[in-house]
Scaffold this active site. Structure first.
Site, short mmCIF file in Angstrom:
data_model
loop_
_atom_site.label_atom_id
_atom_site.label_comp_id
_atom_site.label_asym_id
_atom_site.label_seq_id
_atom_site.Cartn_x
_atom_site.Cartn_y
_atom_site.Cartn_z
N SER A 1 0.80 -1.23 0.00
CA SER A 1 0.00 0.00 0.00
C SER A 1 0.83 1.28 0.00
CB SER A 1 -0.94 0.02 1.21
OG SER A 1 -1.74 -1.12 1.24
N HIS B 1 1.05 4.59 4.82
CA HIS B 1 0.28 5.12 3.69
C HIS B 1 0.66 6.58 3.44
CE1 HIS B 1 -3.31 2.09 4.09
NE2 HIS B 1 -2.17 1.50 3.81
#
Length: 194
Positions: A103, A161
């Protein structure tokens, strides 16, 4: 690579190796786990979502950056985002919570694509029938991850992230131009050394 590593997680004989090298955590793992965790997925839904995002954005990313820069970018972005997640966990005293998944690297790729084409349309995975401008989608993800860091949510690695987004923004605005300038010079130097 991601699929092979996913399959290794399904075999108990590989678990000690996987935990040591494919999970990044302040309390366990090796230095190489900051890179290797980028390819690691334990759950099939996690792998499926990340590979969907990968195949959705990588063609545009390669068009913008060039094929020769795509793997170095992915590896560096993945390591950078894992490092941000690692340091956040040290700061927040979440030493035993591991990081894994693509991610962070993918959000770096998404950030570059969105900055390059902010008005392109994207679809949210849970609402696949409603197109939204790419910049709004990325803004929503960033706000969600900021809230996750502030509130201490632990379902996702929100700090990693955000690290991916930061890396993507830095690359788009500065690193890409610096590397584009340096790359021909480095190649000339290497050519003359032969």
């Amino acid at each position: 690579i991601n699929s092979v590593i996913y399959l290794c997680w399904k075999s108990k004989q590989f678990h000690p190796l996987m935990i040591k090298h494919f999970l990044s955590s302040p309390s366990t793992g090796s230095t190489s786990s900051l890179l290797l965790c980028t390819f690691s997925h334990i759950e099939i839904w996690h792998l499926a979502i990340n590979m969907f995002v990968f195949w959705s954005f990588v063609p545009s990313f390669i068009y913008f950056t060039g094929r020769e820069n795509s793997w170095p970018f992915y590896l560096t972005a993945g390591t950078f985002s894992a490092m941000i997640g690692h340091y956040y966990k040290l700061f927040a005293k979440l030493h035993s919570i591991p990081s894994l998944g693509a991610s962070g690297a993918l959000l770096a790729i998404v950030s570059v694509v969105v900055l390059h084409s902010p008005d392109s349309k994207v679809y949210i995975i849970f609402l696949p029938f409603i197109p939204i401008p790419a910049y709004m989608g990325l803004t929503g993800v960033v706000l969600f991850d900021i809230m996750g860091v502030i509130r201490g949510w632990r379902v996702f690695d929100h700090a990693a992230h955000l690290g991916g987004v930061i890396f993507g923004v830095l690359y788009y605005h500065w690193l890409h131009h610096i590397l584009s300038t340096l790359q021909p010079k480095i190649l000339r130097i290497l050519k003359h050394r032969k």
